[in-house]
Design a protein around this motif. Structure first.
Motif, PDB file in Angstrom:
ATOM      1  N   SER A 163       0.807  -1.215   0.000  1.00 18.13           N
ATOM      2  CA  SER A 163       0.000   0.000   0.000  1.00 18.13           C
ATOM      3  C   SER A 163       0.845   1.271   0.000  1.00 18.13           C
ATOM      4  O   SER A 163       0.308   2.372   0.151  1.00 18.13           O
ATOM      5  N   LEU A 164       2.157   1.153  -0.177  1.00 15.56           N
ATOM      6  CA  LEU A 164       3.018   2.333  -0.218  1.00 15.56           C
ATOM      7  C   LEU A 164       2.772   3.110  -1.508  1.00 15.56           C
ATOM      8  O   LEU A 164       2.532   2.532  -2.573  1.00 15.56           O
ATOM      9  N   TYR A 165       2.862   4.417  -1.392  1.00 15.11           N
ATOM     10  CA  TYR A 165       2.689   5.264  -2.574  1.00 15.11           C
ATOM     11  C   TYR A 165       3.851   5.056  -3.531  1.00 15.11           C
ATOM     12  O   TYR A 165       5.014   5.223  -3.164  1.00 15.11           O
ATOM     13  N   SER A 166       3.536   4.648  -4.743  1.00 16.56           N
ATOM     14  CA  SER A 166       4.584   4.300  -5.698  1.00 16.56           C
ATOM     15  C   SER A 166       4.041   4.410  -7.113  1.00 16.56           C
ATOM     16  O   SER A 166       2.896   4.029  -7.379  1.00 16.56           O
ATOM     17  N   PRO A 167       4.849   4.919  -8.040  1.00 23.19           N
ATOM     18  CA  PRO A 167       4.406   4.934  -9.447  1.00 23.19           C
ATOM     19  C   PRO A 167       4.225   3.537 -10.011  1.00 23.19           C
ATOM     20  O   PRO A 167       3.565   3.356 -11.029  1.00 23.19           O
ATOM     21  N   ASN A 168       4.818   2.535  -9.366  1.00 22.13           N
ATOM     22  CA  ASN A 168       4.644   1.158  -9.822  1.00 22.13           C
ATOM     23  C   ASN A 168       3.320   0.557  -9.357  1.00 22.13           C
ATOM     24  O   ASN A 168       2.937  -0.521  -9.810  1.00 22.13           O
ATOM     25  N   ASN A 169       2.650   1.231  -8.428  1.00 21.19           N
ATOM     26  CA  ASN A 169       1.491   0.662  -7.763  1.00 21.19           C
ATOM     27  C   ASN A 169       0.217   1.277  -8.334  1.00 21.19           C
ATOM     28  O   ASN A 169      -0.320   2.236  -7.796  1.00 21.19           O
ATOM     29  N   GLU A 170      -0.257   0.728  -9.429  1.00 19.31           N
ATOM     30  CA  GLU A 170      -1.415   1.288 -10.102  1.00 19.31           C
ATOM     31  C   GLU A 170      -2.688   1.157  -9.271  1.00 19.31           C
ATOM     32  O   GLU A 170      -3.658   1.891  -9.505  1.00 19.31           O
ATOM     33  N   ASP A 171      -2.705   0.233  -8.332  1.00 19.12           N
ATOM     34  CA  ASP A 171      -3.888   0.070  -7.497  1.00 19.12           C
ATOM     35  C   ASP A 171      -4.150   1.293  -6.632  1.00 19.12           C
ATOM     36  O   ASP A 171      -5.258   1.474  -6.125  1.00 19.12           O
ATOM     37  N   TYR A 172      -3.148   2.125  -6.444  1.00 26.08           N
ATOM     38  CA  TYR A 172      -3.269   3.274  -5.550  1.00 26.08           C
ATOM     39  C   TYR A 172      -3.098   4.601  -6.289  1.00 26.08           C
ATOM     40  O   TYR A 172      -2.698   5.604  -5.700  1.00 26.08           O
ATOM     41  N   ASP A 173      -3.419   4.628  -7.575  1.00 24.52           N
ATOM     42  CA  ASP A 173      -3.163   5.835  -8.344  1.00 24.52           C
ATOM     43  C   ASP A 173      -4.227   6.915  -8.130  1.00 24.52           C
ATOM     44  O   ASP A 173      -4.175   7.969  -8.757  1.00 24.52           O
ATOM     45  N   ASP A 174      -5.192   6.662  -7.224  1.00 27.28           N
ATOM     46  CA  ASP A 174      -6.192   7.690  -6.939  1.00 27.28           C
ATOM     47  C   ASP A 174      -5.837   8.491  -5.677  1.00 27.28           C
ATOM     48  O   ASP A 174      -6.701   9.204  -5.141  1.00 27.28           O
ATOM     49  N   ARG A 175      -4.613   8.399  -5.198  1.00 24.79           N
ATOM     50  CA  ARG A 175      -4.184   9.215  -4.061  1.00 24.79           C
ATOM     51  C   ARG A 175      -4.465  10.683  -4.339  1.00 24.79           C
ATOM     52  O   ARG A 175      -4.273  11.185  -5.456  1.00 24.79           O
ATOM     53  N   LEU A 176      -4.909  11.397  -3.310  1.00 24.63           N
ATOM     54  CA  LEU A 176      -5.092  12.839  -3.419  1.00 24.63           C
ATOM     55  C   LEU A 176      -3.724  13.498  -3.351  1.00 24.63           C
ATOM     56  O   LEU A 176      -2.964  13.258  -2.413  1.00 24.63           O
ATOM     57  N   LYS A 177      -3.419  14.327  -4.339  1.00 23.66           N
ATOM     58  CA  LYS A 177      -2.062  14.865  -4.461  1.00 23.66           C
ATOM     59  C   LYS A 177      -1.997  16.384  -4.400  1.00 23.66           C
ATOM     60  O   LYS A 177      -0.921  16.945  -4.185  1.00 23.66           O
ATOM     61  N   GLN A 178      -3.122  17.080  -4.609  1.00 21.61           N
ATOM     62  CA  GLN A 178      -3.142  18.539  -4.591  1.00 21.61           C
ATOM     63  C   GLN A 178      -4.433  19.014  -3.938  1.00 21.61           C
ATOM     64  O   GLN A 178      -5.464  18.343  -4.009  1.00 21.61           O
ATOM     65  N   PRO A 179      -4.418  20.186  -3.294  1.00 20.99           N
ATOM     66  CA  PRO A 179      -5.662  20.730  -2.746  1.00 20.99           C
ATOM     67  C   PRO A 179      -6.660  21.006  -3.874  1.00 20.99           C
ATOM     68  O   PRO A 179      -6.262  21.325  -5.007  1.00 20.99           O
ATOM     69  N   GLN A 180      -7.948  20.896  -3.538  1.00 18.42           N
ATOM     70  CA  GLN A 180      -8.994  21.160  -4.517  1.00 18.42           C
ATOM     71  C   GLN A 180     -10.139  21.909  -3.849  1.00 18.42           C
ATOM     72  O   GLN A 180     -10.389  21.756  -2.655  1.00 18.42           O
ATOM     73  N   ILE A 181     -10.843  22.702  -4.647  1.00 22.68           N
ATOM     74  CA  ILE A 181     -12.049  23.398  -4.204  1.00 22.68           C
ATOM     75  C   ILE A 181     -13.127  23.155  -5.247  1.00 22.68           C
ATOM     76  O   ILE A 181     -12.849  23.144  -6.448  1.00 22.68           O
ATOM     77  N   ARG A 182     -14.356  22.952  -4.771  1.00 22.56           N
ATOM     78  CA  ARG A 182     -15.452  22.695  -5.702  1.00 22.56           C
ATOM     79  C   ARG A 182     -15.898  24.010  -6.340  1.00 22.56           C
ATOM     80  O   ARG A 182     -16.421  24.896  -5.658  1.00 22.56           O
ATOM     81  N   ILE A 183     -15.687  24.102  -7.627  1.00 21.31           N
ATOM     82  CA  ILE A 183     -16.025  25.292  -8.402  1.00 21.31           C
ATOM     83  C   ILE A 183     -17.087  24.893  -9.426  1.00 21.31           C
ATOM     84  O   ILE A 183     -16.846  24.017 -10.261  1.00 21.31           O
TER      85      ILE A 183
END
Length: 861
Positions: free
Chosen positions: A109-129
């Protein structure tokens, strides 16, 4: 291993120069020790002990040979690194390399570019516009959060407009920072934990009896003569406690109290113990009946009770409002047990447990032929998430009447879910006392201010900015279908049309002034609550080793440092850092921390929780004696130390078990947590549940929760291979293959009555979900029918007729949608276990031919 093929069956050997970090498992309460090794791809150690970082000659034996699931390749600053996440064979909890099926796969479950199962990690702040989440920078996100808070609290004049829902289970650095923000900087009392809506104990009957909720050492499970497991199952949830301390090291008879005939029920019966298959929601009657038989037979420990249980009514009343309302003298307790409903024969009619089994369990628990009663009591969510006071108070009473506490092989403890890391600076007391809008009226007390139920404050509009951190209340709460409808309605008003901060403020103000709400969600991955978020803040996965160093404790209060070893997504921040930015934006001048270690040093030196079960009081003096900071010193304490912690000769010392007798306690003045040091029996009266004239309930709650015509009980729990809300496991293919959808265990007769077969897709509908305001709602979810043929049920059906079982937090098939919104008014723990519904077949599921429907309860004989 080739760097571009991380899924090969080979595991590279770490070279002697590999970085080593100490960790504990990120999952359950047991807290098994792990070592993490990190080194650049392209380097590798040799098979001789002097050629590798492990110091082991290969080939080697069990526990020393890492599996492929313990290895992952991560990437930082363009460089790939091997990471090996292996059990620590020297750590006292799991000495020898034991680990659970969950802990042994943490690397996956480590964050890794090899780990496609976890590619939905939140990586940047977002606001609903304009209805969609749009990436923004951190300054904009924090400013938007601050302006939402200022609007909701009327610039600080009404702190109750802000509400926070924060994890209990994380690390003390993050929970300290989060609660400081809520209670100290903002001043709001509206705080709820990840698994309950208010800042209240999960085990009120224990705490108000003067007992600690984590009182034992793991070795007590090995030394006990009898272990009572009530609403708890170490086999499913605390694997190493069961496999190492109960099965391998111990030889106790198990009294297993559970509505289901699970693996542990059969294990108990196959090894000299007993399974009490109690009818759903009748535990207090069963536990009182066991206690009555012990007293009737004279098996209770009169000497212990005379010395250590409070017998003065006035003294009990002076302990506090809860004890005044629910505390009993010994004589009052014996009178309560004399109620005819607690006679074993009468209790059998309600609970479904034969009277002879009640008497046998009482004898196993009281051990009348032994010189001392060495019984260990373990309870967990099966009791906690029901009649919380009655269930936990009844367990406390059993512990006290047998005097089985404070010695090796004894004690009472929660079995636990997560490890624990909740810490505050004390500001919550004033915030609740001054601003809580919730009170309790009982038979003896009136108008008592209690911590507010934040979920109801969301529903009724008091909370106008809901800040949710590290959990998913739209799925985790009670009556969640109705809650989601409320959240949807309150967040559907005005929305910003651009990312301009003034436009964001305009929209938030318009929505809040029209009765709406703003939601900020601080998380690792998107989940159900994210669908309603206005501000989305990406956090570091510190449980996986991202960021700095952190501290928390396990189920025997073993406190340890978790050392960070990787960066994680560059756009994410550690939770304490996010809280720090928020606090400073609102004017706090004491939250400008530079690291998690700085926060820990502050806690250890200024807020050590002196004198309590989890006191860290000895760390700062030991660190000073060694010319170190507290965080530096804890780095040297690799085996951890059991709380409460004290210092002796420049080293920290631990406390193996709480409630030790006089002369055996090093740091606690009182044996039990009351003003006199004596424990207090608890009033565990079925009338609180069923008496419509009681005044403390909304009528006969048991009757209202019980299934009606064509309905059955729908209870819930965990499964060994899954974990909590499946925030990691829903992303692992091999887990998904076993449980690609939620399951509903049904008795074959219940299935046949509804023309349901194993593998069919079914819908569970509760059109009468109890609401604490009397405004009943409805809820439903779907699952795959799990029906075991009678020919395969060699050790019995897991569920009896009239009872169904499901996994409680499966994504998109949410059991909590049918669970009641009734909470004990004295202590608002939800009755998550007491769902019900009509079951109907929808058709064959897509996974009917993929899943196994063999029994999961076969135990060795």
């Amino acid at each position: 291993m080739a760097a571009d093929n991380p899924n090969t069956s080979e595991v590279p050997i770490p070279p002697t120069g590999a970085e080593r970090s100490t960790r504990s498992c990120r999952y359950c309460i047991v807290g098994c020790g792990y070592e993490v090794y990190k080194w650049p791809v392209g380097e590798e150690g040799g098979p001789s002990a002097d050629e590798n970082a492990l110091g082991i000659d290969y080939p080697a034996g069990y526990g020393e040979w890492p599996s492929p699931n313990m290895h992952e390749i991560i990437q930082e600053n363009g460089q790939e690194y091997h990471v090996l996440f292996k059990p620590d064979t020297e750590y006292p909890v799991n000495e020898g390399g034991s680990h659970s099926v969950r802990g042994g796969t943490q690397a996956q479950s480590l964050y890794s570019p090899n780990n496609e199962d976890y590619d939905d990690r939140l990586k940047q702040p977002q606001i609903r516009i304009g209805g969609d989440l749009v990436t923004v920078d951190w300054d904009t996100a924090i400013e938007a959060w601050a302006r939402a808070t200022e609007i909701a609290t009327e610039n600080g004049e009404n702190p109750n407009g802000y509400g926070q829902k924060l994890y209990f289970y994380q690390f003390i650095e993050n929970t300290f920072a989060g609660t400081k923000l809520c209670h100290d900087v903002i001043g709001s009392p509206n705080w709820g934990g990840h698994n309950r809506p208010a800042l209240t104990t999960e085990v009120p009957g224990l705490v108000n009896a003067g007992l600690a909720q984590w009182s034992y050492a793991y070795e007590d499970a090995a030394e006990a003569d009898t272990i009572v497991l009530a609403g708890a199952d170490p086999k499913e949830n605390q694997d190493v406690i069961f496999s190492k301390w109960i099965n391998e090291e111990g030889d106790a008879d198990i009294v297993f109290i559970d509505p289901r005939k699970k693996f542990t029920a059969n294990y108990a019966e196959n090894n000299g113990g007993i399974h009490l298959q109690v009818n759903e929601a009748t535990d207090p009657i069963l536990l009182n009946a066991i206690a009555r038989h012990i007293v009737d037979q004279g098996w209770h420990d009169e000497g212990f009770i005379e010395e250590w249980v409070m017998d003065n009514r006035e003294t009990i009343d002076e302990e506090g409002w809860y004890q005044e309302e629910f505390g009993l003298t010994p004589e009052e307790y014996y009178d309560l047990l004399d109620d005819s409903r607690y006679a074993p024969e009468n209790a059998a009619e309600t609970t479904g447990v034969p009277a002879e089994d009640i008497r046998e369990a009482a004898e196993l628990i009281a051990q009348p032929d032994a010189d001392e009663t060495n019984t260990l009591f373990m309870l967990e969510k099966g009791l906690i998430w029901g009649w919380s006071h009655e269930n936990t108070g009844a367990m406390a009473n059993l512990t006290l009447i047998t005097g089985s506490v404070g010695r090796p092989g004894t004690g009472i403890t929660r079995a636990g879910g997560h490890q624990e890391g909740f810490w505050t600076n004390g500001a919550e007391g004033d915030a609740i006392a001054e601003r809580s809008t919730q009170t309790f009226d009982g038979e003896k007390v009136e108008g008592v201010t209690v911590p507010p139920n934040t979920v109801e404050r969301v529903r009724d509009g008091e909370i106008k900015h809901w800040h949710v951190i590290g959990n998913d209340p739209a799925r985790h709460s009670y009556a969640t279908q109705d809650l989601r409808n409320s959240i949807r309605e309150r967040t559907s008003g005005a929305q910003p049309q651009t990312a301009d901060i003034d436009e964001i403020e305009r929209a938030f103000r318009e929505r809040i002034e029209n009765g709406g709400m703003v939601v900020t969600h601080q998380e690792l991955y998107p989940n159900t609550t994210t669908q309603y978020a206005d501000i989305l803040l990406p956090a570091k996965a510190v449980e996986s080793g991202e960021g700095g160093d952190y501290h928390r404790w396990n189920g025997e209060r073993r406190f340890r440092q978790y050392q960070g070893f990787m960066e994680g997504p560059s756009g994410a921040k550690e939770d304490w850092e996010i809280f720090s930015m928020m606090g400073q934006r609102l004017g706090a001048d004491d939250m400008d921390w530079e690291s998690s270690r700085e926060i820990f040093n502050l806690i250890a030196e200024e807020y050590p929780g002196a004198g309590g079960d989890h006191s860290l009081e000895g760390i700062a003096p030991a660190a000073e004696a060694n010319d170190m900071t507290p965080a530096e010193y804890m780095e040297t304490v690799e085996e951890g130390v059991q709380q409460p912690i004290y210092e002796e000769n420049g080293e920290v010392q631990g406390t193996p078990r709480i409630h030790a007798p006089d002369g055996e306690r090093e740091v606690m003045d009182h044996r039990f947590h009351t003003s006199t040091g004596e424990a207090i029996f608890q009033r565990v009266d079925w009338d609180r549940v069923v008496d419509p004239d009681d005044g403390t309930t909304i009528g006969d709650v048991y009757e209202q929760l019980s299934p009606g015509e064509d309905e059955i009980w729908v209870t819930n729990g965990r499964l060994q291979h899954l974990w909590q809300n499946m925030y990691t496991h829903q992303r692992l293919e091999y887990v998904q293959k076993r449980f690609p959808q939620n399951i509903l265990q049904l008795h074959p007769n219940d299935a046949a009555d509804r023309e349901i077969e194993a593998g069919d897709l079914v819908e569970i509908v509760n059109d009468d979900v109890l609401n604490i305001h009397g405004e009943n709602t409805e809820g439903s979810f779907t699952a795959v029918a799990y029906v075991v043929d009678e020919d395969d049920a060699a050790q019995g059906q897991a569920v009896s007729e009239g009872l169904a079982y499901t996994y409680w937090l499966y994504p998109d098939q949410v059991n909590n949608d049918v669970n009641p919104a009734y909470l004990d008014p004295a202590n608002p723990n939800p009755g998550y276990k007491y769902g019900k519904g009509r079951i109907r077949r929808l058709g064959e599921s897509e996974v009917k031919d993929e899943m196994s429907f063999k029994p999961m309860n076969i135990a060795p004989e």
